[in-house]
Design an enzyme around this catalytic site. Structure first.
Site, PDB file in Angstrom:
ATOM      1  N   LYS A 116       0.844  -1.193   0.000  1.00  0.00           N
ATOM      2  CA  LYS A 116       0.000   0.000   0.000  1.00  0.00           C
ATOM      3  C   LYS A 116       0.881   1.246   0.000  1.00  0.00           C
ATOM      4  CE  LYS A 116      -3.761   2.205   2.632  1.00  0.00           C
ATOM      5  NZ  LYS A 116      -4.593   2.136   3.853  1.00  0.00           N
ATOM      6  N   SER A 190      -9.216   2.273   2.999  1.00  0.00           N
ATOM      7  CA  SER A 190      -8.307   2.927   2.082  1.00  0.00           C
ATOM      8  C   SER A 190      -7.306   1.982   1.418  1.00  0.00           C
ATOM      9  CB  SER A 190      -7.545   4.026   2.821  1.00  0.00           C
ATOM     10  OG  SER A 190      -6.765   3.501   3.886  1.00  0.00           O
ATOM     11  N   SER A 214      -9.950   0.007   7.092  1.00  0.00           N
ATOM     12  CA  SER A 214      -9.282   0.122   5.796  1.00  0.00           C
ATOM     13  C   SER A 214      -8.613  -1.137   5.295  1.00  0.00           C
ATOM     14  CB  SER A 214      -8.230   1.244   5.857  1.00  0.00           C
ATOM     15  OG  SER A 214      -8.826   2.476   6.171  1.00  0.00           O
TER      16      SER A 214
END
Length: 537
Positions: A116, A190, A214
């Site tokens: 990420k 996210s 997330s």
């Protein structure tokens, strides 16, 4: 600002158009098979192929790069990748040479992983999904990435995320990421890029981060396994929004529970740069794989939490009921696998206590300073430097710009004190319910609604987080794992969450693995089918 309406909505592609997007020399999976099929593969399968000589790390990395080339910016345009590691093949060659000399270099030898893009990888930008950070280049790996490299993993690239790692997976750096199961829907956020990339088989493993939901929301909405470990097990150094915040935690994501356990083995450890990891000392396991038991649900006592606790959930809506119908089947599956079901469990004052959550802005500002200070070449030293960026006006949505330019409001000590009190009360209440009912875990819906439409998320009022429970991050010091649990009548993925006591990762992995093996709900999306080398002419 990008023209979001034109960036986002492709016409659903026919099979013919998908084939046309495949790199030269490839065709759909009906010809001669490759030495190993990367679709839905595992660490064990990959390393077994290394041992028999059927595969090299170079070949594996190239196979994943070919899939990314075919499907990320072409074809269905999943758009889950922000940047690729230009040295990935070079790293693979080095590992192949080492293997010829002495065998596997570590437990992650030759395993490609995506990260990420709020987690630092030396040599790659950390963009946070925003053009403001498009040229931000850390000089050091994050602690976890450093551990992965030592274990022999190959960093394949960086994945999309919500801008500044807050919200859904839309950002000025890349546009939007599309759900491989329905290209008009979001992947969640996210850590949406990591979830979508795994779903599309762009890598074997991925790293995510969770502050609210997330990791688990993209896990549930992309039919992958994802865990937020108990705070203190995994270091956040080299990660945006790390120490001294409480809520944020890095976590593993994988296509199956066994691979997730192997990834967790490498991630867990004490890091002096993140003092919170001192709390995890004594809880690290020799290997989390020792708890993988396909009969792990037999005799287990599972409490079913039916009360709706998702963000802005609409229990009377048709969409909610579609997810609930799958959940009813999941409860029956748990029972069929041998679990004793306590249904329902009631947690006193659950919703009123959850409503007490507030942000710790002072800790977040200090975390920002520490994160930026880790990079001696950082063009940003503090939040004011970010506010001064000429690119800030491109933030999406614009309210994120305003959050930087507005004066920082220090943490409201009284409200934060009320939250800490509520956190303690809720922790005690949940543990008492578990003790009174002799529960091994609590199960609830990973998300109470189906993936929302992208068009609703990029236009006011920005609907994107409907139905998302954040019970585990409210409590901080508990663990949760989401496992694929089927599909709604709209063919959209659903997950169930196993929620446990502090540092109960071994128990949750056992239960999650047993459920996975009993049901096998993971099915890859049709938009990103297998690629194999075309037959030799």
């Amino acid at each position: 600002m990008k023209n979001w309406g034109t960036v986002i909505f492709p016409v659903l592609l026919t099979a013919a158009s998908l084939v046309a997007s495949v790199p030269q020399g490839y065709a759909q999976a009906n010809n001669k098979p490759a030495s190993i099929q990367v679709m839905e593969t595992s660490i064990d399968a990959i390393q077994a192929a290394y041992k028999t000589g059927r595969l090299t790390a170079h070949q594996l990395v190239q196979d994943y790069l070919d899939r990314i080339s075919a499907y990320d910016k072409q074809g269905p345009k999943i758009n889950a990748i922000i940047s690729l590691n230009p040295k990935a093949l070079e790293d693979a060659d080095r590992l192949d040479a080492a293997y010829k000399k002495s065998g596997l270099t570590g437990p992650m030898h030759g395993i490609p992983i995506l990260v990420k893009d709020e987690i630092d990888v030396a040599g790659l930008p950390t963009t946070l999904g925003t053009v403001v950070f498009k040229d931000y280049k850390p000089t050091r790996d994050s602690f976890v990435v450093e551990q992965l490299r030592k274990a022999g993993a190959i960093i394949l690239g960086k994945t999309t995320l919500s801008e500044y790692a807050a919200g859904d997976t839309f950002g000025s750096m890349f546009g939007v990421t599309r759900n491989p199961y329905d290209l008009e829907r979001t992947v969640g956020g996210s850590s949406g890029g990591s979830g979508a990339a795994l779903a599309a088989n762009f890598a074997t493993l991925a790293l995510g981060e969770e502050t609210v939901a997330s990791i688990r929301r993209p896990g549930g909405w992309n039919a992958v396994v994802a865990m937020r470990p108990t705070s203190g097990l995994v270091s956040r150094s080299g990660m945006w929004d790390g120490y001294p915040t409480d809520f944020a935690s890095m976590g593993p994501m994988a296509l199956n529970v066994a691979d997730l356990a192997r990834l967790l083995d490498v991630m867990v450890g004490y890091d002096p740069e993140d003092p919170q990891t001192a709390l995890g000392v004594g809880h690290k396991q020799a290997s989390y794989t020792q708890y993988l038991d396909r009969n792990g649900l037999k005799g287990a006592r599972i409490g079913i939490l039916r009360e709706s606790i998702g963000n802005t959930s609409e229990p009377d809506s048709a969409d909610f009921k579609k997810v609930n119908d799958v959940f009813e089947k999941n409860v029956a599956e748990l029972k069929a696998a041998g679990a004793t079901i306590v249904d329902p469990i009631v947690i006193p004052n659950l919703k009123p206590l959850l409503a007490k959550r507030v942000a710790d802005t002072t800790a977040s500002d200090e975390a920002l300073r520490l994160y930026l200070g880790r990079n001696p070449n950082s063009p940003f030293k503090n939040r004011q430097d970010i506010a001064n960026s000429p690119l800030l006006d491109q933030s999406f949505p614009l309210s994120k710009r305003d959050s930087w330019t507005a004066p920082l409001q220090p943490t409201d000590a009284a409200k934060f004190g009320d939250y800490l009190k509520a956190r303690g009360q809720l922790m005690t209440a949940i543990l008492k319910v578990m003790a009174d009912n002799r529960l091994d875990a609590i199960v609830h819906k990973t998300v109470e609604h189906q993936p929302t439409l992208i068009k609703d998320g990029i236009n006011p009022p920005y609907v994107s987080q409907k139905g998302v429970p954040s019970l585990n991050t409210f409590l901080v010091f508990v663990s949760s794992i989401t496992v694929p649990s089927g599909f709604t009548t709209d063919n959209l993925p659903v997950g169930i969450t196993f929620f446990g006591r502090p540092y109960s990762e071994p128990e949750l992995l056992k239960l999650g693995y047993a459920y996975e093996q009993a049901t096998h709900h993971r099915v890859p999306p049709k938009t990103t089918p297998a690629l194999v080398k075309a037959a030799t002419q």
